[in-house]
Structures are given as structure tokens and as C-alpha cells.
Design a protein around this motif. Structure first.
Motif, short mmCIF file in Angstrom:
data_model
loop_
_atom_site.label_atom_id
_atom_site.label_comp_id
_atom_site.label_asym_id
_atom_site.label_seq_id
_atom_site.Cartn_x
_atom_site.Cartn_y
_atom_site.Cartn_z
N ASP A 68 -3.19 -0.08 6.44
CA ASP A 68 -3.95 -0.59 5.30
C ASP A 68 -3.30 -1.85 4.73
O ASP A 68 -4.00 -2.78 4.29
CB ASP A 68 -4.07 0.48 4.22
CG ASP A 68 -5.07 1.57 4.60
OD1 ASP A 68 -5.72 1.45 5.65
OD2 ASP A 68 -5.17 2.56 3.84
N HIS B 269 -5.20 -3.46 -2.87
CA HIS B 269 -6.61 -3.14 -2.99
C HIS B 269 -6.68 -2.00 -4.00
O HIS B 269 -6.35 -0.86 -3.68
CB HIS B 269 -7.18 -2.74 -1.62
CG HIS B 269 -8.63 -3.02 -1.48
ND1 HIS B 269 -9.13 -4.31 -1.32
CD2 HIS B 269 -9.72 -2.21 -1.52
CE1 HIS B 269 -10.45 -4.27 -1.24
NE2 HIS B 269 -10.83 -3.01 -1.37
N THR C 242 -7.18 -7.47 -4.40
CA THR C 242 -8.16 -7.88 -3.40
C THR C 242 -9.52 -7.25 -3.62
O THR C 242 -10.51 -7.69 -3.03
CB THR C 242 -7.66 -7.56 -1.97
OG1 THR C 242 -7.27 -6.20 -1.91
CG2 THR C 242 -6.49 -8.45 -1.59
N ASP D 295 0.86 -1.18 0.00
CA ASP D 295 0.00 0.00 0.00
C ASP D 295 0.89 1.23 0.00
O ASP D 295 1.93 1.25 0.68
CB ASP D 295 -0.93 0.04 1.22
CG ASP D 295 -1.93 1.18 1.11
OD1 ASP D 295 -2.87 1.07 0.30
OD2 ASP D 295 -1.77 2.19 1.83
N THR E 142 -5.12 -5.40 4.52
CA THR E 142 -5.24 -6.05 3.21
C THR E 142 -4.59 -7.43 3.24
O THR E 142 -5.10 -8.38 2.65
CB THR E 142 -4.59 -5.17 2.12
OG1 THR E 142 -5.20 -3.88 2.13
CG2 THR E 142 -4.76 -5.80 0.75
N LEU F 173 -12.38 -1.71 1.15
CA LEU F 173 -11.54 -2.50 2.06
C LEU F 173 -12.18 -2.67 3.43
O LEU F 173 -12.23 -3.77 3.96
CB LEU F 173 -10.16 -1.84 2.20
CG LEU F 173 -9.18 -2.53 3.15
CD1 LEU F 173 -8.90 -3.96 2.72
CD2 LEU F 173 -7.88 -1.73 3.25
#
Length: 219
Positions: A192, A125, A157, A26, A196, A170
Motif C-alpha cells: 500500500d 491515504h 492523497t 502506511d 500510495t 486508493l
């Protein structure tokens, strides 16, 4: 006699994804244009097997990054992610892009080799957003030869969550999976990435379980 599983004969990820090591990534950025907007934060978590043959998050790698020279800093994006690049505390712990990427790439390459993988594949994501900023930073810093990531393949994802839960956000996907998600911590690259990674492992373990005996036998 049933073979016991030790650290020496644990299954490796290289057996599972055609030699790819999934690495959840991320980034936090100062805008949406990977060519002009600053990369401010990056976190990476490789996915490995535990002693039960389940997918689990590996050790997290994280960096706060100083904006590259001439980078655009969109005020609205900074307010949204809650990052102040001029904060003395942040400046004190931030690295330049090249230093941060070389450190993270070196650590990921070690995991890749341990897991008998040929490449890392970015898991994210909305993964192509993260890949775009990563590739732009690699080009700026001349770290192509150290970069372990596949140049275009990703695991997303968003797609997996839509298939599994009918969700693409998410936070909502995590809640459907029973994973705690604190909205106040969101838009931190490390948080994050951790969430994830948990979500990715949950989906893999539900949809594609492997027995430990089969994994060990395949080595």
C-alpha cells in the motif's frame, strides 16, 4: 555551456516543500484505536527527485512489529488485513516497536539530511490515521527525540485524489492514474505504501511539474 546534472548537484527536496521531506507511510493495525490496538506493520518511502527533476519514490523501509504488551487484537481487524500475530514465521521476522521505529527513524533522518530538509512530513491515504498510530507508538517507546516527522502536518492523497480524479479509494485512484493495483496484495503495509507513493508522485508530476534547469539554478 549548459551545466550537466550529476549526483553532486541534483536538486533536493528541501527546496520544494518549505524544508519538509515527504515520506509516504502506511500502517497495518489490530483495530482503529491508536491508544489500545496493536501496531503490527509499518512501511515508509521518502519522496525524492530523479535526474530529470521528477518526483520519484525513494528506498522503502519496512517492519513487521510484535504487539506491545497489553495490546488489543481485534479479531475482525486481523481477518480483514490477513495478519496472524501468532504465526511462527511472522514472530521470527518481527521486531519490537522500539527497535523497529529507531531503525526506520535513523534511516529517514539520513535521507532528510541529504535532502536538506528540517522535518519529514507524513504522506498517507487517510494520513491522520497513520499519524495517530505512529505518534502513539512513539509515546510508548520513548522515541520522540529520534522521530523525524512533523507532529501534526500531513499530505493526504485522499484529498489530492479527490481533486485530481474525483476518487477517494486508493485502488480506484491508482487505476485512474494508470497505476497497476492488485487487490490481493492490498492491506500489506509495504504494498500500500508503494502504491500510495506512486500515486503521490504521479499527481505531483502532473500538477506541479518543475523543469530540471530551474531546479538546478535554484540551488
Amino acid at each position: 555551456m549548459e551545466e550537466s546534472v550529476t549526483s553532486e548537484n541534483l536538486p533536493v527536496i528541501g527546496q520544494r516543500f518549505r524544508g519538509f521531506l515527504p515520506v509516504v507511510v502506511d500502517v497495518e493495525t489490530a483495530g482503529f484505536n491508536s491508544q489500545t490496538d496493536a501496531l503490527l506493520e509499518i512501511a515508509c518511502i521518502p519522496i525524492v527527485y530523479n535526474e530529470n527533476g521528477e518526483f520519484v519514490p525513494g528506498e522503502a523501509l519496512h517492519a513487521h512489529i510484535n504487539p506491545f504488551e497489553g495490546a488489543n487484537l481485534d479479531r475482525r481487524s486481523l481477518e480483514f488485513i490477513g495478519i496472524d500475530p501468532s504465526s511462527p514465521l511472522r514472530i521470527a521476522m518481527a521486531e519490537d516497536e522500539k527497535t523497529a521505529l529507531k531503525r526506520i527513524f535513523k534511516a529517514l533522518t539520513e535521507v532528510r539530511r541529504e535532502q536538506k530538509c528540517t522535518h519529514a512530513v507524513l504522506v498517507g491515504h487517510n494520513a491522520h490515521f497513520d499519524l495517530g498510530f505512529l505518534q502513539a507508538a512513539v509515546a510508548r517507546t520513548g522515541t520522540k527525540n529520534q522521530n523525524p516527522f512533523h507532529s501534526f502536518s500531513v499530505f493526504d492523497t485522499v484529498t489530492l485524489s479527490a481533486m485530481m480524479f474525483g476518487q477517494t479509494v486508493l485502488a480506484r485512484s491508482c487505476m485512474q492514474a494508470g497505476i497497476e493495483f492488485d487487490g490481493k496484495e492490498a492491506h500489506s503495509a509495504l504494498y500500500d505504501t508503494q502504491k500510495t507513493a506512486e500515486l503521490f508522485c504521479y499527481i505531483l508530476n502532473k500538477l506541479a511539474p518543475h523543469t530540471l534547469d530551474n531546479l538546478v539554478a535554484d540551488q
